[in-house]
Design a protein around this motif. Structure first.
Motif, PDB file in Angstrom:
ATOM      1  N   ASP A   1      -7.950   1.965   8.115  1.00  0.00           N
ATOM      2  CA  ASP A   1      -8.266   2.086   6.691  1.00  0.00           C
ATOM      3  C   ASP A   1      -7.162   1.495   5.811  1.00  0.00           C
ATOM      4  O   ASP A   1      -7.429   0.994   4.721  1.00  0.00           O
ATOM      5  CB  ASP A   1      -8.467   3.556   6.306  1.00  0.00           C
ATOM      6  CG  ASP A   1      -9.581   4.209   7.103  1.00  0.00           C
ATOM      7  OD1 ASP A   1     -10.666   3.624   7.164  1.00  0.00           O
ATOM      8  OD2 ASP A   1      -9.340   5.290   7.676  1.00  0.00           O
TER       9      ASP A   1
ATOM     10  N   LYS B   1      -9.069  -1.215   3.366  1.00  0.00           N
ATOM     11  CA  LYS B   1      -9.176  -0.506   2.089  1.00  0.00           C
ATOM     12  C   LYS B   1      -7.889  -0.612   1.273  1.00  0.00           C
ATOM     13  O   LYS B   1      -7.925  -0.809   0.057  1.00  0.00           O
ATOM     14  CB  LYS B   1      -9.509   0.965   2.339  1.00  0.00           C
ATOM     15  CG  LYS B   1     -10.892   1.191   2.950  1.00  0.00           C
ATOM     16  CD  LYS B   1     -11.133   2.662   3.233  1.00  0.00           C
ATOM     17  CE  LYS B   1     -12.521   2.868   3.842  1.00  0.00           C
ATOM     18  NZ  LYS B   1     -12.764   4.289   4.195  1.00  0.00           N
TER      19      LYS B   1
ATOM     20  N   LEU C   1      -7.199   8.967   5.869  1.00  0.00           N
ATOM     21  CA  LEU C   1      -7.252   7.547   6.142  1.00  0.00           C
ATOM     22  C   LEU C   1      -6.387   7.258   7.365  1.00  0.00           C
ATOM     23  O   LEU C   1      -5.365   7.917   7.588  1.00  0.00           O
ATOM     24  CB  LEU C   1      -6.744   6.740   4.942  1.00  0.00           C
ATOM     25  CG  LEU C   1      -7.814   6.273   3.945  1.00  0.00           C
ATOM     26  CD1 LEU C   1      -8.524   7.453   3.318  1.00  0.00           C
ATOM     27  CD2 LEU C   1      -7.198   5.382   2.875  1.00  0.00           C
TER      28      LEU C   1
ATOM     29  N   LEU D   1      -2.012   9.171   1.935  1.00  0.00           N
ATOM     30  CA  LEU D   1      -3.235   8.533   2.430  1.00  0.00           C
ATOM     31  C   LEU D   1      -3.679   9.171   3.745  1.00  0.00           C
ATOM     32  O   LEU D   1      -4.875   9.371   3.988  1.00  0.00           O
ATOM     33  CB  LEU D   1      -3.006   7.028   2.616  1.00  0.00           C
ATOM     34  CG  LEU D   1      -2.802   6.199   1.338  1.00  0.00           C
ATOM     35  CD1 LEU D   1      -2.508   4.747   1.702  1.00  0.00           C
ATOM     36  CD2 LEU D   1      -4.011   6.279   0.405  1.00  0.00           C
TER      37      LEU D   1
END
Length: 384
Positions: free
Chosen positions: A29, A2, A24, A19
């Motif tokens: 991620d 991501k 995440l 994050l």
């Protein structure tokens, strides 16, 4: 993937922290790539005599209080690079950021709707493995054949990119006639290691910021001769620390330049230099008095007005002339404007919504980087 975050200095760690707050997971991620051999960002490369009390203020990373750490209470007898490296390392471990290093990002290119991040692993390869691969103990067949193998390459495809590479890897040295004829040493701030390298030498320090001033104070009782020159008059402030108004004005200038895609101005040019007790004493005894910029360099000296305006002996010239944003690896994306900069607002590259620049322009300070981390993470999560 991501998100890919390039750089694990103050800006990159701040983004990664937020994050993680959005749940995440590192290496699942998002991934962090850092070129340096260890934690600490650019601080790990600074000279050993630099202390936290004499450097720009280092603000705490978001979440650092959770570890019981603060730069305000850190040991100021230790080298700043040692303290920052330790604190950042503990921060990475505590929040499970799993930084991949040393990884040098060579380029970022379009891969359909995504981006491809091409990097190389700079980890030294064991001698035994190199010998087993035949890179030693044999004669090369052609000059093109490498004596050692190239660094292993890696490619990661990602939806979003956060560039947090800072400026340390892109030092700026202005050109002056005669530079190539100089028989002494050209040393940029990024190359400065130890004051003893200049003992009994005639040194010229170029620059009007805190690094140049720090070098002058360090070299005073070491160099055989010391000359300070600046490309602009020094704007001394009659206070010991930067006030909020001055800092806000400098940030506003940086933000205006970033939003218009222009090259970023110097922070010091927008803030001035506060007079600490140490600096005030240096001014009073005549050490910190800058001459105008010389116009030519010869083998062992610098000249003003071709020599008619005077000269100063030089065995070394220290260029404390700053840095530029390190963005070469982003050149395939064609983000740079004709006016010299990248158009950035709220941390995002306006010409490419997949790219964020943390620590760029008004976010370059440690406190600015912290705010940028939260702002960028929120924007990314809104688009995921």
């Amino acid at each position: 993937m991501k998100v890919v975050v390039i750089g694990a200095g103050q800006a990159g760690l701040s983004v990664a922290y937020y994050l993680r707050r959005f749940e995440l997971v590192a290496d699942e991620d998002f991934v962090m790539l850092d070129r340096a051999p260890g934690p600490g960002g650019a601080w790990q490369h600074r000279w050993s005599s630099l202390r936290l009390g004499t450097a720009h203020r280092v603000n705490d990373l978001p979440g650092m209080a959770e570890l019981g750490l603060s730069f305000d209470t850190a040991d100021r007898t230790l080298p700043a690079k040692q303290v920052v490296a330790e604190y950042y390392g503990r921060f990475e471990e505590h929040f499970d950021l799993r930084v991949r290093r040393p990884m040098n990002v060579r380029s970022v290119v379009n891969e359909g709707v995504d981006l491809r991040v091409d990097s190389e692993d700079l980890t030294p390869q064991p001698m035994e493995e190199l010998k087993a691969k035949g890179f030693f103990g044999r004669r090369r067949k052609t000059f093109e054949e490498p004596a050692v193998p190239p660094a292993p390459r890696h490619a990661i495809t990602t939806q979003f990119l956060v560039n947090a590479t800072g400026t340390w890897g892109s030092p700026f040295v202005p050109y002056y006639p005669g530079m190539a004829d100089f028989a002494g040493r050209h040393v940029h701030t990024s190359d400065y290691a130890d004051v003893e390298d200049f003992r009994d030498r005639h040194v010229v320090v170029v620059g009007g910021g805190t690094s140049a001033i720090g070098f002058m104070l360090e070299l005073e009782d070491v160099a055989a001769g010391l000359t300070w020159v600046s490309r602009r008059p020094i704007d001394w402030l009659d206070r010991q620390e930067m006030d909020l108004e001055g800092a806000s004005a400098a940030v506003a200038l940086q933000d205006e330049a970033a939003r218009s895609g222009r090259a970023l101005p110097s922070i010091v040019s927008g803030t001035g230099v506060p007079k600490s007790r140490r600096i005030a004493a240096g001014i009073e005894r005549g050490l910190l008095v800058a001459r105008p910029m010389f116009d030519r360099i010869e083998a062992d000296r610098v000249l003003w007005d071709g020599g008619e305006g005077g000269m100063a002996r030089a065995d070394a010239i220290i260029w404390a002339t700053g840095f530029r944003p390190e963005l070469r690896h982003l050149s395939p994306l064609k983000l740079r404007e004709k006016s010299g900069g990248v158009t950035v607002g709220q941390g995002a590259a306006w010409s490419d919504p997949r790219v964020f620049l943390a620590g760029y322009g008004p976010q370059a300070s440690t406190i600015g980087a912290n705010r940028a981390g939260r702002m960028i993470a929120r924007q990314i999560m809104a688009m995921l």
